[in-house]
Design a protein around this motif. Structure first.
Motif, mmCIF file in Angstrom:
data_model
loop_
_atom_site.group_PDB
_atom_site.id
_atom_site.type_symbol
_atom_site.label_atom_id
_atom_site.label_comp_id
_atom_site.label_asym_id
_atom_site.label_seq_id
_atom_site.Cartn_x
_atom_site.Cartn_y
_atom_site.Cartn_z
ATOM 1 N N VAL A 33 -6.733 -21.955 -49.444
ATOM 2 C CA VAL A 33 -5.396 -22.279 -48.950
ATOM 3 C C VAL A 33 -5.605 -22.443 -47.450
ATOM 4 C CG1 VAL A 33 -3.083 -21.376 -48.522
ATOM 5 C CG2 VAL A 33 -4.101 -21.200 -50.802
ATOM 6 N N LEU A 34 -5.401 -23.654 -46.978
ATOM 7 C CA LEU A 34 -5.877 -24.088 -45.660
ATOM 8 C C LEU A 34 -7.385 -23.887 -45.595
ATOM 9 C CD1 LEU A 34 -3.181 -23.261 -42.984
ATOM 10 C CD2 LEU A 34 -3.431 -25.240 -44.480
ATOM 11 N N ASP A 35 -7.843 -22.920 -44.812
ATOM 12 C CA ASP A 35 -9.292 -22.817 -44.612
ATOM 13 C C ASP A 35 -9.895 -21.555 -45.213
ATOM 14 O OD1 ASP A 35 -7.994 -21.095 -42.983
ATOM 15 O OD2 ASP A 35 -8.764 -21.902 -41.100
ATOM 16 N N LYS A 36 -9.111 -20.794 -45.960
ATOM 17 C CA LYS A 36 -9.602 -19.513 -46.448
ATOM 18 C C LYS A 36 -9.509 -19.456 -47.968
ATOM 19 C CE LYS A 36 -7.783 -16.304 -43.605
ATOM 20 N NZ LYS A 36 -6.838 -15.216 -43.362
ATOM 21 N N PRO A 37 -10.560 -19.012 -48.644
ATOM 22 C CA PRO A 37 -10.468 -18.923 -50.104
ATOM 23 C C PRO A 37 -9.509 -17.814 -50.542
ATOM 24 C CG PRO A 37 -12.604 -18.120 -49.354
ATOM 25 C CD PRO A 37 -11.891 -18.643 -48.141
ATOM 26 N N LEU A 38 -8.933 -18.019 -51.723
ATOM 27 C CA LEU A 38 -7.945 -17.054 -52.240
ATOM 28 C C LEU A 38 -8.495 -15.635 -52.252
ATOM 29 C CD1 LEU A 38 -6.522 -19.125 -55.210
ATOM 30 C CD2 LEU A 38 -5.254 -18.370 -53.179
ATOM 31 N N ILE A 39 -9.762 -15.481 -52.620
ATOM 32 C CA ILE A 39 -10.321 -14.127 -52.724
ATOM 33 C C ILE A 39 -10.292 -13.420 -51.358
ATOM 34 C CG2 ILE A 39 -12.721 -14.946 -52.467
ATOM 35 C CD1 ILE A 39 -11.538 -11.969 -54.582
ATOM 36 N N GLN A 40 -10.463 -14.204 -50.296
ATOM 37 C CA GLN A 40 -10.472 -13.580 -48.963
ATOM 38 C C GLN A 40 -9.079 -13.072 -48.572
ATOM 39 O OE1 GLN A 40 -12.786 -15.514 -45.932
ATOM 40 N NE2 GLN A 40 -11.741 -14.413 -44.276
ATOM 41 N N TYR A 41 -8.042 -13.830 -48.962
ATOM 42 C CA TYR A 41 -6.679 -13.338 -48.695
ATOM 43 C C TYR A 41 -6.473 -11.981 -49.370
ATOM 44 C CZ TYR A 41 -5.100 -17.896 -46.870
ATOM 45 O OH TYR A 41 -4.936 -19.025 -46.117
ATOM 46 N N ALA A 42 -6.956 -11.864 -50.616
ATOM 47 C CA ALA A 42 -6.748 -10.613 -51.367
ATOM 48 C C ALA A 42 -7.483 -9.456 -50.704
ATOM 49 C CB ALA A 42 -7.200 -10.799 -52.812
ATOM 50 N N VAL A 43 -8.732 -9.713 -50.284
ATOM 51 C CA VAL A 43 -9.520 -8.649 -49.654
ATOM 52 C C VAL A 43 -8.892 -8.257 -48.314
ATOM 53 C CG1 VAL A 43 -11.774 -8.085 -48.640
ATOM 54 C CG2 VAL A 43 -11.654 -9.207 -50.871
ATOM 55 N N GLU A 44 -8.441 -9.227 -47.550
ATOM 56 C CA GLU A 44 -7.820 -8.909 -46.257
ATOM 57 C C GLU A 44 -6.547 -8.093 -46.452
ATOM 58 O OE1 GLU A 44 -7.352 -12.617 -44.141
ATOM 59 O OE2 GLU A 44 -9.478 -12.681 -43.597
ATOM 60 N N GLU A 45 -5.778 -8.444 -47.486
ATOM 61 C CA GLU A 45 -4.539 -7.693 -47.762
ATOM 62 C C GLU A 45 -4.868 -6.236 -48.112
ATOM 63 O OE1 GLU A 45 -1.788 -9.716 -50.502
ATOM 64 O OE2 GLU A 45 -1.009 -7.738 -51.034
ATOM 65 N N ALA A 46 -5.957 -6.046 -48.865
ATOM 66 C CA ALA A 46 -6.373 -4.691 -49.251
ATOM 67 C C ALA A 46 -6.822 -3.893 -48.029
ATOM 68 C CB ALA A 46 -7.496 -4.768 -50.278
ATOM 69 N N LEU A 47 -7.598 -4.524 -47.163
ATOM 70 C CA LEU A 47 -8.088 -3.821 -45.975
ATOM 71 C C LEU A 47 -6.915 -3.419 -45.077
ATOM 72 C CD1 LEU A 47 -11.221 -6.003 -45.064
ATOM 73 C CD2 LEU A 47 -11.163 -3.854 -46.345
ATOM 74 N N GLU A 48 -5.939 -4.330 -44.967
ATOM 75 C CA GLU A 48 -4.744 -4.032 -44.159
ATOM 76 C C GLU A 48 -4.021 -2.791 -44.687
ATOM 77 O OE1 GLU A 48 -1.467 -6.621 -44.816
ATOM 78 O OE2 GLU A 48 -0.377 -5.974 -43.024
ATOM 79 N N ALA A 49 -4.106 -2.586 -46.012
ATOM 80 C CA ALA A 49 -3.421 -1.446 -46.634
ATOM 81 C C ALA A 49 -4.248 -0.163 -46.549
ATOM 82 C CB ALA A 49 -3.108 -1.779 -48.099
ATOM 83 N N GLY A 50 -5.408 -0.217 -45.883
ATOM 84 C CA GLY A 50 -6.231 0.980 -45.709
ATOM 85 C C GLY A 50 -7.185 1.231 -46.869
ATOM 86 N N ILE A 51 -7.329 0.232 -47.746
ATOM 87 C CA ILE A 51 -8.227 0.378 -48.898
ATOM 88 C C ILE A 51 -9.666 0.152 -48.436
ATOM 89 C CG2 ILE A 51 -8.881 -0.731 -51.085
ATOM 90 C CD1 ILE A 51 -5.779 -1.113 -51.487
ATOM 91 N N GLU A 52 -10.584 0.991 -48.942
ATOM 92 C CA GLU A 52 -11.962 0.941 -48.447
ATOM 93 C C GLU A 52 -12.947 0.285 -49.417
ATOM 94 O OE1 GLU A 52 -12.850 4.964 -47.340
ATOM 95 O OE2 GLU A 52 -11.365 4.926 -45.727
ATOM 96 N N ASP A 53 -12.768 0.569 -50.693
ATOM 97 C CA ASP A 53 -13.748 0.081 -51.671
ATOM 98 C C ASP A 53 -13.175 -1.078 -52.470
ATOM 99 O OD1 ASP A 53 -15.311 2.150 -50.844
ATOM 100 O OD2 ASP A 53 -14.660 3.497 -52.437
#
Ligand code: G1P
Length: 288
Positions: A33-53
């Motif tokens: 979506v634009l320049d970032k793959p869908l999987i990266q959006y999901a991982v970034e959202e998880a990291l923002e929520a304080g998720i580590e693994d």
């Protein structure tokens, strides 16, 4: 204090048939979506929520996702030599510390519940989050962070929900709502893809969950549900009554990037917010 949410399971084994031929050789989770793959959006959202693994449940032909989260030595070397610092930083932006991303294979396409069950040894006895990367949610903060914050108060299990048209209930898991408090709704029942005439409400589950490890005991039974698949919804429904269970009507916009129109709308929506593209996008939409 509820045990913190430190793990997330991202099921990414689907075939992506709705995007053929684009997904013949690349996984649908790598569609940008634009320049970032869908999987990266999901991982970034998880990291923002304080998720580590981060745990990816993959399948055949999904290896390119492992490469996405690893060094690309050749590319990095060339960018470095050319002094392209900005590009280098972007290329390195998804490098998590070694050991924080794990991959487990779902060897047979038996359904979402089965995919989550495949991660049971990595989840262990911990509560965990689940995000379906197809469901791209534009929210500030992200939907997972909103849910983790609510979980820290309420504990138990959670699903993200949104109101849908009654004729669309057969595309989603749907809750039987109990008491409302702000954007939190007690969940009294949960059913997968009900016919509009039978749907207990129009509050539909979108692909974000917080689950207690006991859900794995129910998935272990491998009961087959809607569409002949092992459904996560059915296993979650078994937890209602014995553990707290809430729906969070998240703030933000959800795009179904598993469909062409949803993916296209996500691109337009993100582009319209990018100062470098916004004017051209608005012109295009106005004049065509
Ligand atoms: C899955 C879930 C469903 C949920 C939906 C959200 O369905 O089974 O409960 O509402 O994701 O996108 P799928 O879209 O994989 O058929």
């Amino acid at each position: 204090m509820h045990p913190p949410i430190k793990k997330i399971v991202l099921p990414v084994a689907g075939l992506g048939t709705r995007f053929l031929p684009a997904t013949k050789a690349i996984p649908k989770e790598m569609l940008p979506v634009l320049d970032k793959p869908l999987i990266q959006y999901a991982v970034e959202e998880a990291l923002e929520a304080g998720i580590e693994d981060i745990i990816l449940v993959t399948g055949r032909n999904k290896q390119v996702m492992e490469d996405h989260f690893d060094h690309a030595y050749e590319l990095e070397k060339i960018l470095q030599e050319k002094g392209k610092e900005d590009a280098l930083e972007i290329a390195r932006s998804m490098l998590l510390e070694e050991g924080r991303i794990s991959y487990v294979r779902q060897m047979r396409p038996l359904g979402l519940g089965h995919a989550i069950w495949c991660a049971r040894k990595l989840v262990n006895e911990h509560p965990f989050a689940v995000a379906l990367p197809d469901d791209l949610i534009k929210g500030k903060p992200g939907a997972l962070k909103q849910m983790v914050e609510a979980y820290n108060e309420l504990g138990g299990n959670m699903v993200a929900t949104m109101n849908v048209a009654r004729e669309d209930t057969s595309k989603y898991g749907v809750i039987t709502p109990g008491a409302h408090s702000g954007n939190r709704i007690a969940v009294e029942g949960l059913v997968e893809k009900p016919h509009p005439d039978d749907a207990p409400s129009t509050q539909a589950v979108v692909g974000r969950y917080i689950l207690q490890p006991e859900v794995m005991d129910h998935l272990n039974k491998k009961a087959v549900g809607a569409g002949g698949e092992i459904q996560l919804t059915d296993a979650m429904a078994k937890l209602i009554g014995s553990q707290p269970f809430h729906a969070i009507e998240f703030e933000g916009q959800r795009f179904d990037c598993g469909s062409k129109i949803g993916w296209l709308m996500a691109n337009l929506s993100f582009a319209a917010e990018d100062p470098a593209m916004a004017d051209q996008i608005r012109q295009l939409i106005k004049f065509r």
